[in-house]
Scaffold this active site. Structure first.
Site, PDB file in Angstrom:
ATOM      1  N   ARG A  72       0.885  -1.181   0.000  1.00  0.00           N
ATOM      2  CA  ARG A  72       0.000   0.000   0.000  1.00  0.00           C
ATOM      3  C   ARG A  72       0.914   1.220   0.000  1.00  0.00           C
ATOM      4  O   ARG A  72       1.750   1.381   0.889  1.00  0.00           O
ATOM      5  CB  ARG A  72      -0.908   0.018   1.232  1.00  0.00           C
ATOM      6  CG  ARG A  72      -1.580   1.373   1.412  1.00  0.00           C
ATOM      7  CD  ARG A  72      -2.725   1.360   2.390  1.00  0.00           C
ATOM      8  NE  ARG A  72      -3.869   0.675   1.831  1.00  0.00           N
ATOM      9  CZ  ARG A  72      -5.101   0.781   2.317  1.00  0.00           C
ATOM     10  NH1 ARG A  72      -5.335   1.533   3.364  1.00  0.00           N
ATOM     11  NH2 ARG A  72      -6.096   0.124   1.764  1.00  0.00           N
ATOM     12  N   HIS A  81      -7.153   1.209  -6.697  1.00  0.00           N
ATOM     13  CA  HIS A  81      -7.441   0.301  -5.582  1.00  0.00           C
ATOM     14  C   HIS A  81      -8.115  -0.948  -6.170  1.00  0.00           C
ATOM     15  O   HIS A  81      -9.292  -1.220  -5.931  1.00  0.00           O
ATOM     16  CB  HIS A  81      -8.350   1.011  -4.573  1.00  0.00           C
ATOM     17  CG  HIS A  81      -8.358   0.374  -3.217  1.00  0.00           C
ATOM     18  ND1 HIS A  81      -7.536  -0.680  -2.873  1.00  0.00           N
ATOM     19  CD2 HIS A  81      -9.105   0.641  -2.104  1.00  0.00           C
ATOM     20  CE1 HIS A  81      -7.772  -1.028  -1.612  1.00  0.00           C
ATOM     21  NE2 HIS A  81      -8.715  -0.244  -1.127  1.00  0.00           N
ATOM     22  N   GLN A 110     -10.029  -3.713  -3.978  1.00  0.00           N
ATOM     23  CA  GLN A 110     -11.335  -3.298  -3.460  1.00  0.00           C
ATOM     24  C   GLN A 110     -12.403  -3.450  -4.548  1.00  0.00           C
ATOM     25  O   GLN A 110     -13.481  -3.988  -4.304  1.00  0.00           O
ATOM     26  CB  GLN A 110     -11.275  -1.844  -2.993  1.00  0.00           C
ATOM     27  CG  GLN A 110     -12.597  -1.323  -2.469  1.00  0.00           C
ATOM     28  CD  GLN A 110     -13.002  -1.944  -1.141  1.00  0.00           C
ATOM     29  OE1 GLN A 110     -12.235  -1.916  -0.187  1.00  0.00           O
ATOM     30  NE2 GLN A 110     -14.203  -2.509  -1.061  1.00  0.00           N
ATOM     31  N   ASP A 118     -17.348   7.316  -1.937  1.00  0.00           N
ATOM     32  CA  ASP A 118     -16.099   7.143  -1.187  1.00  0.00           C
ATOM     33  C   ASP A 118     -15.849   8.435  -0.424  1.00  0.00           C
ATOM     34  O   ASP A 118     -16.506   9.465  -0.685  1.00  0.00           O
ATOM     35  CB  ASP A 118     -14.965   6.873  -2.190  1.00  0.00           C
ATOM     36  CG  ASP A 118     -13.628   6.525  -1.541  1.00  0.00           C
ATOM     37  OD1 ASP A 118     -13.594   6.292  -0.324  1.00  0.00           O
ATOM     38  OD2 ASP A 118     -12.609   6.486  -2.273  1.00  0.00           O
ATOM     39  N   CYS A 176     -16.411   1.591   0.175  1.00  0.00           N
ATOM     40  CA  CYS A 176     -15.249   0.759   0.505  1.00  0.00           C
ATOM     41  C   CYS A 176     -14.840   0.893   1.975  1.00  0.00           C
ATOM     42  O   CYS A 176     -14.170   0.022   2.501  1.00  0.00           O
ATOM     43  CB  CYS A 176     -14.083   1.099  -0.411  1.00  0.00           C
ATOM     44  SG  CYS A 176     -13.463   2.789  -0.213  1.00  0.00           S
ATOM     45  N   ARG A 189     -13.403  -8.758   0.873  1.00  0.00           N
ATOM     46  CA  ARG A 189     -11.995  -8.489   0.570  1.00  0.00           C
ATOM     47  C   ARG A 189     -11.194  -9.780   0.761  1.00  0.00           C
ATOM     48  O   ARG A 189     -10.303 -10.089  -0.017  1.00  0.00           O
ATOM     49  CB  ARG A 189     -11.443  -7.388   1.496  1.00  0.00           C
ATOM     50  CG  ARG A 189     -12.050  -6.010   1.304  1.00  0.00           C
ATOM     51  CD  ARG A 189     -11.627  -5.399  -0.017  1.00  0.00           C
ATOM     52  NE  ARG A 189     -10.181  -5.250  -0.117  1.00  0.00           N
ATOM     53  CZ  ARG A 189      -9.473  -4.241   0.373  1.00  0.00           C
ATOM     54  NH1 ARG A 189     -10.088  -3.249   0.985  1.00  0.00           N
ATOM     55  NH2 ARG A 189      -8.157  -4.187   0.228  1.00  0.00           N
TER      56      ARG A 189
HETATM   57  N1  NVA Z   1     -10.057   6.840  -1.696  1.00  0.00           N
HETATM   58  C1  NVA Z   1      -9.784   6.360  -0.364  1.00  0.00           C
HETATM   59  C2  NVA Z   1      -9.947   4.877  -0.292  1.00  0.00           C
HETATM   60  C3  NVA Z   1      -9.729   4.296   1.086  1.00  0.00           C
HETATM   61  C4  NVA Z   1      -9.823   2.821   1.124  1.00  0.00           C
HETATM   62  C5  NVA Z   1      -8.386   6.769   0.050  1.00  0.00           C
HETATM   63  O1  NVA Z   1      -7.447   6.630  -0.741  1.00  0.00           O
HETATM   64  O2  NVA Z   1      -8.224   7.244   1.176  1.00  0.00           O
HETATM   65  N1   CP Z   2     -11.271  -0.189   2.009  1.00  0.00           N
HETATM   66  C1   CP Z   2     -10.004  -0.205   2.454  1.00  0.00           C
HETATM   67  O1   CP Z   2      -9.032  -0.417   1.705  1.00  0.00           O
HETATM   68  O2   CP Z   2      -9.897  -0.016   3.797  1.00  0.00           O
HETATM   69  P1   CP Z   2      -8.557   0.165   4.635  1.00  0.00           P
HETATM   70  O3   CP Z   2      -7.998   1.518   4.299  1.00  0.00           O
HETATM   71  O4   CP Z   2      -8.995   0.052   6.072  1.00  0.00           O
HETATM   72  O5   CP Z   2      -7.600  -0.926   4.250  1.00  0.00           O
END
Ligand code: NVA
Ligand code: CP
Length: 308
Positions: free
Chosen positions: A108, A135, A138, A227, A267, A295
């Protein structure tokens, strides 16, 4: 080497096979405990290293459980606690070292370039556990969640409300092209999808409508998604972005414009009272907790596809 970095990188056939395997595996273990291993243990004696440059609850937990269910083990690496491209060791060298220890890496990252750099030097597969650009895990899980309750997503209409230019919306546009569903994005002009992804969509004949009218975006929808208005590491004026996005809030009144059997997806983590109201996220149409669970199942299938 089979990496899983973007949905657009893969054929519709491979992506479909990943979803179908996830459905079968999930069904087979219906009566097993949460962390019990699948009968065939395809990841036995193998391990995954997970690196998180940003916070995570779901990705962290679901990959760990996924690996356990496949019969393997996982180790979580905090970039602060390892040598990680900060002068003392390059990303290239870290990648080479990890190749000796584990069988797959999940990253990540705040910078999509790190995924590409790692991928280039690893001798083992890498999975994108969220970047600033995409992502994919997801969205693959979300396809699984949609199809479990409402059947094939092909030909259906999915609506995305809010920030049209983030990692989730990018992966969703790619998925619309690969799984052949109609996508309507309702967002202010300022937060329209990025030009590169739009030209990919055009080239790949994605059925995509972008509108600044929330009613139009949600009309006759089978699935409504949103989101957080401000993503992790989104370096914007939060107050002003939230104000601009306010008309795109998914609330009960707006949900009424979707089909009556439409589902609501998010998500998570969620900004309650911002992109969605409590009534919607806690309401009957919401499938957000099953999304989190799925997931595990989609990622098991992605891991298996990468190592096969
Ligand atoms: N768009 C959000 C997704 C979190 C899972 C972010 O990047 O914070
Ligand atoms: N949806 C998602 O990726 O959640 P986290 O940021 O908690 O991993």
């Amino acid at each position: 080497m089979k990496n899983f970095i973007n949905i657009a990188d893969h054929s519709s056939g491979d992506l479909r096979a990943i979803i179908e395997e996830a459905k079968v595996r999930k069904l087979k273990r219906k009566n097993l405990n949460k962390s019990a291993m699948d009968e065939d243990k395809p990841f036995e004696g193998k391990s995954m290293a997970m690196i998180f440059e940003k916070p995570s609850t779901r990705t962290r937990m679901s990959f760990d459980i996924a690996v356990k269910q496949l019969g393997g083990s996982s180790i979580i690496l905090n970039p602060e606690g390892i040598h990680y491209g900060k002068g003392e060791e390059s990303l290239k060298d870290t990648a080479k070292v990890l190749t000796e220890y584990v069988d797959i890496v999940m990253l990540r990252t705040s910078s999509h370039k790190n995924l590409e750099e790692f991928g280039k030097h690893l001798g083992i597969p890498i999975i994108n556990g969220l970047s600033d650009l995409s992502h994919p895990c997801q969205i693959m899980s979300d396809i699984l969640t949609y199809e479990e309750s409402n059947g094939s997503i092909t030909g259906k209409t999915v609506s995305w409300l809010g920030d049209g230019n983030n990692n989730m919306s990018n992966s969703l546009i790619e998925a619309a092209g690969k799984f052949d569903f109609n996508l309507k994005i309702g967002c202010p002009k300022k937060y329209s999808p990025n030009k590169k992804i739009l030209s990919w969509a055009k080239k790949n004949k994605v059925s995509l409508i972008i509108t600044s009218k929330p009613d139009e975006a949600i009309k006759n929808s089978d699935c409504v998604m949103t989101d957080k208005w401000v993503s992790m590491n989104d370096k914007v004026n939060k107050k002003s972005k939230k104000k601009t996005l306010k008309p795109f809030q998914v609330n009960e009144k707006l949900m009424l414009k979707a089909k009556s059997d439409a589902i609501f997806m998010h998500c998570l983590p969620v900004g309650r009272g911002e992109e969605v109201t409590d009534k919607v996220i806690d309401g009957k149409q919401s499938v957000v907790w099953r999304q989190a669970l799925n997931r595990v199942h989609a990622q098991k299938s992605i891991i298996k596809w990468c190592i096969d």
